[in-house]
Design an enzyme around this catalytic site. Sequence first.
Site, PDB file in Angstrom:
ATOM      1  N   GLU A 290       0.771  -1.434  -0.052  1.00  0.00           N
ATOM      2  CA  GLU A 290       0.352   0.173   0.174  1.00  0.00           C
ATOM      3  C   GLU A 290       1.033   1.185   0.611  1.00  0.00           C
ATOM      4  O   GLU A 290       2.280   1.004   0.572  1.00  0.00           O
ATOM      5  CB  GLU A 290      -1.081   0.289   1.103  1.00  0.00           C
ATOM      6  N   GLU A 378      -4.844  -1.011  11.252  1.00  0.00           N
ATOM      7  CA  GLU A 378      -5.273  -1.825  11.413  1.00  0.00           C
ATOM      8  C   GLU A 378      -6.179  -1.864  12.666  1.00  0.00           C
ATOM      9  O   GLU A 378      -6.744  -0.955  13.555  1.00  0.00           O
ATOM     10  CB  GLU A 378      -3.990  -2.817  11.812  1.00  0.00           C
TER      11      GLU A 378
END
Length: 712
Positions: A290, A378
């Site tokens: 990413e 996350e």
Amino acid sequence: MIGRSSGAPLLRPLRRGERSAERRSAGATMAGLWAGAAALVGAGRRGRRLPQPLMRSSALWTLKHVPHYSRQHLMVSRSLCSAGYDSNEKTFDKILIANRGEIACRVIKTCKKMGIKTVAIHSDVDASSVHVKMADEAVCVGPAPTSKSYLNMDAIMEAIKKTRAQAVHPGYGFLSENKEFAKCLAAEDVIFIGPDTHAIQAMGDKIESKLLAKKAKVNTIPGFDGVVKDADEAVRIAREIGYPVMIKASAGGGGKGMRIAWDDEETRDGFRFSSQEAASSFGDDRLLIEKFIDNPRHIEIQVLGDKHGNALWLNERECSIQRRNQKVVEEAPSIFLDSETRRAMGEQAVALAKAVKYSSAGTVEFLVDSKKNFYFLEMNTRLQVEHPVTECITGLDLVQEMIRVAKGYPLRHKQADIPINGWAVECRVYAEDPYKSFGLPSVGRLSQYQEPIHLPGVRVDSGIQPGSDISIYYDPMISKLITYGSDRTEALKRMEDALDNYVIRGVTHNIALLREVIINSRFIEGDINTKFLSDVYPDGFKGHKLTENERNQLLAIASSLFVAFQLRAQHFQEHENSRVPIIQPQVANWQLSVKLHDEVHTVVASNSGPTFSVEVDGSKLNVTSTWNLASPLLSVSVDGTPRTVQCLSREAGGNMSIQFLGTVVAEGQEICVIEAMKMQNSMTAGKTGKVKSVRCKAGDTVGEGDLLVELE
């Protein structure tokens, strides 16, 4: 500069008729500088009743070897609490804690307050650990290696059956996010104090969690949503996203399996190293790629959900001070967020929690750029290491809330009930050498250990005591040091004092680095990001750089300490050898030559009661203290400025090592060497005899206990 590159400051009295440039150095070290204090209260004192933190409830319990919090902090925490412990609210009779160290102790404390019996598990080398002594029962689950003990599910399940524990709290790390462990517990009708296996699975997989976050309308970092097959595909994806990119393990965490790539070559290398590290650390080599957000802040939202569809966000934690992608200093709230951004982040975190029907305490982590754009990173489906700062500003006990939710109770609070009261800062105190890559693990035995819990607004979460071993088998964390204040300024000042009063001997530790971070001007102003350490210390951490005023304070304190020891030794000699006259001239001024950074300083000290008047290079300073030389801590005032120093050691003859302003002493760091003033002392033989040998020569430095002349 006080650090490993520093010179060796030399202190000794001036000799009559000598020029300062000709004076020789003495024997003995008196060095460097840092912080500490306070012992594990209750250690070895069976039956002592200890007050507990965080709740208005005044429930007490009987423990031994139990670290606890200062009374001042207890009062602060209780005043913030919106609910205490309801003795009529039944939860579990017995809980097994599948963890060790400070987090096991932390869980046991709340269980005791709730009237719940506890079971500790331990490896053979942890048999005498604090968490084992705190628990009502303890079961050995294997030898030292974690794979054979704290990760040994079969042994832990057997311990659960043996003790008939009704529920398990996993703490953090180890099996806390292991869905297979949660399934094993469910199969035996044992409650896992945490989210269900679906949430663990969904949030534990970075690829799946990112897809779920997008679906829940949570901001996500641009990137590739699938699994990267090989290095060639990694390069192609990286080019499409645009450099720099972050390559990271799908099942990863704690900074493992992560690489930043700025070009094709680094992408290929990063793919190879990350996949290997991911496979060895998590048994899963899947990777994702990413966009790398350069110079971001790491800000996380604490969430709490129940089994009835309710979920809350408990404000944020600023976790940007990191080394090797692992947090070092955390605080709550964040100085950077405004109320609008805080609410937006909190609402998105709750939306994600509800999307996976999350029922426990959890944390949604975000990266935040300089314009307050935030992106989902996350979700950790467990209690975070840094949870105490949230407890301090909200008054909630997160372990209690996890236990209540696991039993099936609904949340007791609404979003509007969640306050931000004051400010809290946490420093992770590690047995690490901060001069090596900002902290490489150190092992050893704690020969002396005192926590600064006598100070106001201080909380210490630890699981160690004097004599504890910091071993190669487990995380080298010594404790979590938390300070609370009415605002950030007060919380940081209390942290500075707490670090200065923390006594840790026997292992290398990172207090020097922690102290430098919290007094750094950029940190104080809130100008921080995840690159803070490498930006501020591009050549690595070197220690504290003394200002001219601090240098003079050091010289004055060191000189005063030296003279105080000499006067005490003289006093003892006069009393212990009263039958043997000792000629001791009255010394009005102690003249010392001090070498610091290869510069020689003239120091003249005289004393009147508890105050020493010290002249340093023409400047006069007054140093006042109680001069309790038996204590490892000494509080002094230098012209009204309070300082805390530690006397690390004192050798025969009065030579001593001190620590000051947070900097850790080590070979090659600043040391002040002092030679006792020459005095005409008369010595007589205790019996008639013949001189067999003379063990010294003119000019030698001698101390108490040294053999000078041997008779036969």
